[in-house]
Design a protein around this motif. Structure first.
Motif, PDB file in Angstrom:
ATOM      1  N   VAL A  90       6.759  -2.557 -11.335  1.00 59.27           N
ATOM      2  CA  VAL A  90       7.046  -3.354 -10.145  1.00 59.27           C
ATOM      3  C   VAL A  90       5.780  -3.555  -9.314  1.00 59.27           C
ATOM      4  O   VAL A  90       5.493  -4.664  -8.849  1.00 59.27           O
ATOM      5  N   VAL A  91       4.990  -2.492  -9.122  1.00 61.25           N
ATOM      6  CA  VAL A  91       3.765  -2.593  -8.330  1.00 61.25           C
ATOM      7  C   VAL A  91       2.770  -3.539  -8.994  1.00 61.25           C
ATOM      8  O   VAL A  91       2.134  -4.373  -8.319  1.00 61.25           O
ATOM      9  N   ILE A  92       2.624  -3.443 -10.326  1.00 67.47           N
ATOM     10  CA  ILE A  92       1.696  -4.342 -11.015  1.00 67.47           C
ATOM     11  C   ILE A  92       2.142  -5.787 -10.863  1.00 67.47           C
ATOM     12  O   ILE A  92       1.320  -6.690 -10.613  1.00 67.47           O
ATOM     13  N   VAL A  93       3.443  -6.049 -10.980  1.00 64.97           N
ATOM     14  CA  VAL A  93       3.949  -7.413 -10.822  1.00 64.97           C
ATOM     15  C   VAL A  93       3.707  -7.917  -9.401  1.00 64.97           C
ATOM     16  O   VAL A  93       3.260  -9.057  -9.191  1.00 64.97           O
TER      17      VAL A  93
ATOM     18  N   THR B  41       5.159  13.911 -12.004  1.00 64.13           N
ATOM     19  CA  THR B  41       5.413  13.843 -13.446  1.00 64.13           C
ATOM     20  C   THR B  41       4.511  14.807 -14.207  1.00 64.13           C
ATOM     21  O   THR B  41       4.981  15.579 -15.059  1.00 64.13           O
ATOM     22  N   VAL B  42       3.209  14.782 -13.927  1.00 68.78           N
ATOM     23  CA  VAL B  42       2.294  15.672 -14.652  1.00 68.78           C
ATOM     24  C   VAL B  42       2.512  17.131 -14.253  1.00 68.78           C
ATOM     25  O   VAL B  42       2.300  18.039 -15.073  1.00 68.78           O
ATOM     26  N   LEU B  43       2.964  17.376 -13.003  1.00 66.32           N
ATOM     27  CA  LEU B  43       3.288  18.752 -12.606  1.00 66.32           C
ATOM     28  C   LEU B  43       4.467  19.272 -13.416  1.00 66.32           C
ATOM     29  O   LEU B  43       4.430  20.410 -13.921  1.00 66.32           O
ATOM     30  N   SER B  44       5.507  18.445 -13.573  1.00 74.99           N
ATOM     31  CA  SER B  44       6.668  18.868 -14.357  1.00 74.99           C
ATOM     32  C   SER B  44       6.295  19.044 -15.831  1.00 74.99           C
ATOM     33  O   SER B  44       6.816  19.927 -16.511  1.00 74.99           O
ATOM     34  N   GLN B  45       5.380  18.208 -16.333  1.00 79.64           N
ATOM     35  CA  GLN B  45       4.924  18.376 -17.714  1.00 79.64           C
ATOM     36  C   GLN B  45       4.171  19.690 -17.891  1.00 79.64           C
ATOM     37  O   GLN B  45       4.343  20.381 -18.899  1.00 79.64           O
ATOM     38  N   SER B  46       3.342  20.034 -16.930  1.00 86.37           N
ATOM     39  CA  SER B  46       2.606  21.298 -17.016  1.00 86.37           C
ATOM     40  C   SER B  46       3.560  22.486 -17.026  1.00 86.37           C
ATOM     41  O   SER B  46       3.435  23.392 -17.861  1.00 86.37           O
ATOM     42  N   GLY B  47       4.538  22.480 -16.101  1.00 82.75           N
ATOM     43  CA  GLY B  47       5.514  23.565 -16.069  1.00 82.75           C
ATOM     44  C   GLY B  47       6.369  23.613 -17.315  1.00 82.75           C
ATOM     45  O   GLY B  47       6.691  24.689 -17.835  1.00 82.75           O
ATOM     46  N   MET B  48       6.722  22.453 -17.830  1.00 80.01           N
ATOM     47  CA  MET B  48       7.561  22.381 -19.015  1.00 80.01           C
ATOM     48  C   MET B  48       6.853  22.932 -20.248  1.00 80.01           C
ATOM     49  O   MET B  48       7.414  23.738 -21.004  1.00 80.01           O
ATOM     50  N   TYR B  49       5.608  22.517 -20.454  1.00 77.19           N
ATOM     51  CA  TYR B  49       4.872  23.006 -21.614  1.00 77.19           C
ATOM     52  C   TYR B  49       4.566  24.499 -21.498  1.00 77.19           C
ATOM     53  O   TYR B  49       4.514  25.203 -22.507  1.00 77.19           O
ATOM     54  N   HIS B  50       4.379  24.974 -20.276  1.00 79.41           N
ATOM     55  CA  HIS B  50       4.153  26.411 -20.103  1.00 79.41           C
ATOM     56  C   HIS B  50       5.390  27.208 -20.511  1.00 79.41           C
ATOM     57  O   HIS B  50       5.282  28.241 -21.192  1.00 79.41           O
TER      58      HIS B  50
ATOM     59  N   HIS C 280       0.831  -1.201   0.000  1.00 80.31           N
ATOM     60  CA  HIS C 280       0.000   0.000   0.000  1.00 80.31           C
ATOM     61  C   HIS C 280       0.872   1.261   0.000  1.00 80.31           C
ATOM     62  O   HIS C 280       0.522   2.261  -0.640  1.00 80.31           O
ATOM     63  N   TYR C 281       1.992   1.214   0.711  1.00 83.22           N
ATOM     64  CA  TYR C 281       2.912   2.359   0.695  1.00 83.22           C
ATOM     65  C   TYR C 281       3.548   2.511  -0.689  1.00 83.22           C
ATOM     66  O   TYR C 281       3.734   3.642  -1.175  1.00 83.22           O
ATOM     67  N   MET C 282       3.868   1.402  -1.321  1.00 83.11           N
ATOM     68  CA  MET C 282       4.440   1.465  -2.659  1.00 83.11           C
ATOM     69  C   MET C 282       3.432   2.025  -3.659  1.00 83.11           C
ATOM     70  O   MET C 282       3.798   2.807  -4.550  1.00 83.11           O
ATOM     71  N   MET C 283       2.161   1.664  -3.490  1.00 79.21           N
ATOM     72  CA  MET C 283       1.125   2.218  -4.358  1.00 79.21           C
ATOM     73  C   MET C 283       1.010   3.729  -4.166  1.00 79.21           C
ATOM     74  O   MET C 283       0.811   4.480  -5.130  1.00 79.21           O
ATOM     75  N   GLY C 284       1.133   4.188  -2.913  1.00 79.92           N
ATOM     76  CA  GLY C 284       1.096   5.630  -2.647  1.00 79.92           C
ATOM     77  C   GLY C 284       2.265   6.359  -3.279  1.00 79.92           C
ATOM     78  O   GLY C 284       2.107   7.462  -3.829  1.00 79.92           O
ATOM     79  N   VAL C 285       3.464   5.749  -3.218  1.00 81.73           N
ATOM     80  CA  VAL C 285       4.648   6.360  -3.827  1.00 81.73           C
ATOM     81  C   VAL C 285       4.477   6.440  -5.346  1.00 81.73           C
ATOM     82  O   VAL C 285       4.873   7.429  -5.983  1.00 81.73           O
ATOM     83  N   LEU C 286       3.884   5.417  -5.931  1.00 85.84           N
ATOM     84  CA  LEU C 286       3.635   5.416  -7.373  1.00 85.84           C
ATOM     85  C   LEU C 286       2.751   6.590  -7.778  1.00 85.84           C
ATOM     86  O   LEU C 286       3.055   7.302  -8.745  1.00 85.84           O
ATOM     87  N   VAL C 287       1.662   6.808  -7.059  1.00 83.59           N
ATOM     88  CA  VAL C 287       0.758   7.919  -7.376  1.00 83.59           C
ATOM     89  C   VAL C 287       1.466   9.250  -7.171  1.00 83.59           C
ATOM     90  O   VAL C 287       1.273  10.197  -7.947  1.00 83.59           O
ATOM     91  N   LEU C 288       2.312   9.349  -6.133  1.00 83.66           N
ATOM     92  CA  LEU C 288       3.072  10.585  -5.903  1.00 83.66           C
ATOM     93  C   LEU C 288       4.019  10.860  -7.064  1.00 83.66           C
ATOM     94  O   LEU C 288       4.116  12.007  -7.541  1.00 83.66           O
TER      95      LEU C 288
ATOM     96  N   MET D 274      11.154   7.242 -12.322  1.00 86.44           N
ATOM     97  CA  MET D 274      10.668   6.647 -11.076  1.00 86.44           C
ATOM     98  C   MET D 274       9.263   6.076 -11.258  1.00 86.44           C
ATOM     99  O   MET D 274       8.970   4.957 -10.810  1.00 86.44           O
ATOM    100  N   ARG D 275       8.404   6.826 -11.923  1.00 91.41           N
ATOM    101  CA  ARG D 275       7.021   6.370 -12.109  1.00 91.41           C
ATOM    102  C   ARG D 275       6.969   5.110 -12.960  1.00 91.41           C
ATOM    103  O   ARG D 275       6.246   4.158 -12.648  1.00 91.41           O
ATOM    104  N   GLY D 276       7.737   5.078 -14.067  1.00 92.28           N
ATOM    105  CA  GLY D 276       7.735   3.917 -14.937  1.00 92.28           C
ATOM    106  C   GLY D 276       8.223   2.666 -14.229  1.00 92.28           C
ATOM    107  O   GLY D 276       7.639   1.582 -14.368  1.00 92.28           O
TER     108      GLY D 276
END
Length: 442
Positions: free
Chosen positions: A268-271, A231-240, A218-226, A261-263
């Motif tokens: 790993v979490v799915i496995v 990732t999407v925050l950096s994409q938003s800043g990058m495209y801006h 469950h902690y690993m799942m939380g880290v994955l979402v974080l 990290m997300r990939g």
């Protein structure tokens, strides 16, 4: 005349354009050194509005011919030049090129300039001679264009340094370096960041309120979402920043780190979930350990390949080879993560016929079947449906495919979290001692 091989190369380039990641600066510098290719992709597809502009700056251009070739004539440089083409013109262009004609003489392209015109309009820049070119897209010519270099001189080798700026001008004259189809991406990724933050808060509250049944996974799942949120925050800043300055200004580094990290965490979490680790058994079988040992290095290599691809650009020799390797690794990883789930389903199906454990194993079997369908659906949607959306939607609405992919990912995370949430009444969280012994023997 261009050799017939040029047609095949051009067709391969066109076919792969739809697979390109659009994550790149719109002010780009390309260094071509001693290159004999007939077609070189300089700038990836860019959506121009009614006020689109192409700016090109070239220096250090040289043309080499093999020893023993006839003396080089100045008019031969008209066979070397740059052009843009739209997706709509590609089919007819491929047909014409198969006949061996020079692409610069084709009516289905918009020729920008040749090396002959470059020689006639040079500027002095210190000790160097440079060439500057500006092309404003006509109001009725808006569309998605790719910038190419064509070499119609057999055995000719060229070198040049080129700086390309692609942008659309706003009503006030401000430059917007985002493609027309990417205009909404900063907003899309910022909205997704907010949704992921809300999801993290809800997940943290669930783990806190059910802390007696919260497991390591469950902690690993939380880290994955974080990692995904960052990732999407950096994409938003990058495209801006790309929109306003033409480059990511360091945000791409953050994006690479969090994507890496997300990939890795995602597979790993799915496995681990697919093997039932931490949920229904506190260990991994040998074959499950082998899957992880193979999967993680493949993901590391795939992420390194992604960084190399994004930073080098398609004009570099071997770029499309790296692209093929990346997609092959991605497919291999997607297939590999299904094996542990299939193994769990097979074992639970066999165990469901055992006396005294039938009801509980049927519940587990149903759960893992649902998870298997979810993973397959997620892979199919993000790898195939999103690509089809990007290929078929008008260029102004390409951002919809990115939004669809992000929403599908969020839905996958949320449903997985719900199915495997911490809860004391879940009958599949623990194995009986004989089941543990049976698993350990596999």
């Amino acid at each position: 005349m261009v050799p017939s091989m040029a047609s095949a190369k051009f067709v391969a380039v066109i076919c792969l354009l739809g697979l390109l990641n659009q994550l790149e600066a719109k002010i780009s510098e390309v260094n071509v050194k001693n290159d004999d290719r007939n077609i070189i992709l300089i700038a990836r597809p860019f959506g121009f509005t009614r006020s689109g502009v192409i700016e090109v700056h070239i220096k250090n251009d040289k043309v080499f011919l093999p020893e023993g070739s006839p003396p080089f004539q100045q008019e031969q440089k008209s066979k070397l030049g740059f052009f843009i083409t739209t997706a709509e013109a590609e089919t007819q262009l491929e047909t014409d090129l198969s006949e061996g004609s020079c692409v610069l003489e084709n009516s289905n392209i918009d020729r920008l300039f040749t090396f002959q015109e470059l020689d006639q309009n040079r500027n002095s820049e210190g000790s160097d001679w440079t060439f500057d070119y500006v092309n404003k897209i006509a109001p009725d010519k808006g569309g998605e264009y790719s910038l190419f270099f064509a070499n119609c001189l057999p055995q000719a080798v060229v070198s040049f340094d080129i700086n390309v700026a692609l942008y659309n001008e706003g009503a006030s004259g401000a430059k917007d370096y985002l493609s027309a189809g990417e205009a909404m991406l900063p907003t899309v990724y910022m909205v997704m960041f907010v949704l992921y933050v809300v999801s993290i808060m809800m997940w943290a509250w669930t783990m806190y309120s059910k802390r007696t049944t919260t497991l390591k996974i469950h902690y690993m799942m939380g880290v994955l979402v974080l990692c995904k949120a960052l990732t999407v925050l950096s994409q938003s800043g990058m495209y801006h920043l790309i929109r306003t300055t033409g480059g990511p200004d360091g945000w791409n580094i953050a994006y690479y780190i969090f994507t890496f990290m997300r990939g890795t965490f995602l597979f790993v979490v799915i496995v681990l979930i697919g093997t039932g680790w931490s949920f229904i058994k506190p260990f991994l079988a040998d074959r499950e350990k082998k899957v992880i040992m193979v999967l993680v290095p493949l993901q590391v290599f795939a992420n390194i390949a992604t960084i190399i691809l994004d930073e080098s650009g398609p004009a570099v020799k071997g770029w499309f080879t790296w692209r093929d390797i990346f997609h092959l690794l991605d497919i291999i990883c997607c297939c590999a993560i299904l094996f542990p789930i299939v193994w769990s389903i097979k074992h639970l199906r066999e165990a469901s016929h055992t006396d005294g454990k039938s009801a509980r194993n049927v519940v587990k079997l149903t759960l893992f079947r649902q998870f298997y369908v979810m993973v397959v659906s997620y892979i199919y949607f993000t790898r195939i449906v999103v690509y089809l959306l990007k290929s078929t939607t008008p260029y102004q609405y390409v951002w919809l495919s990115d939004a669809a992919g992000e929403l599908a990912t969020l839905a996958f995370y949320c449903i997985t979290g719900y199915l495997f949430r911490p809860a004391s009444d879940n009958p599949y969280f623990a194995l009986e001692p004989d089941e543990i012994e049976e698993e350990d023997n596999l």
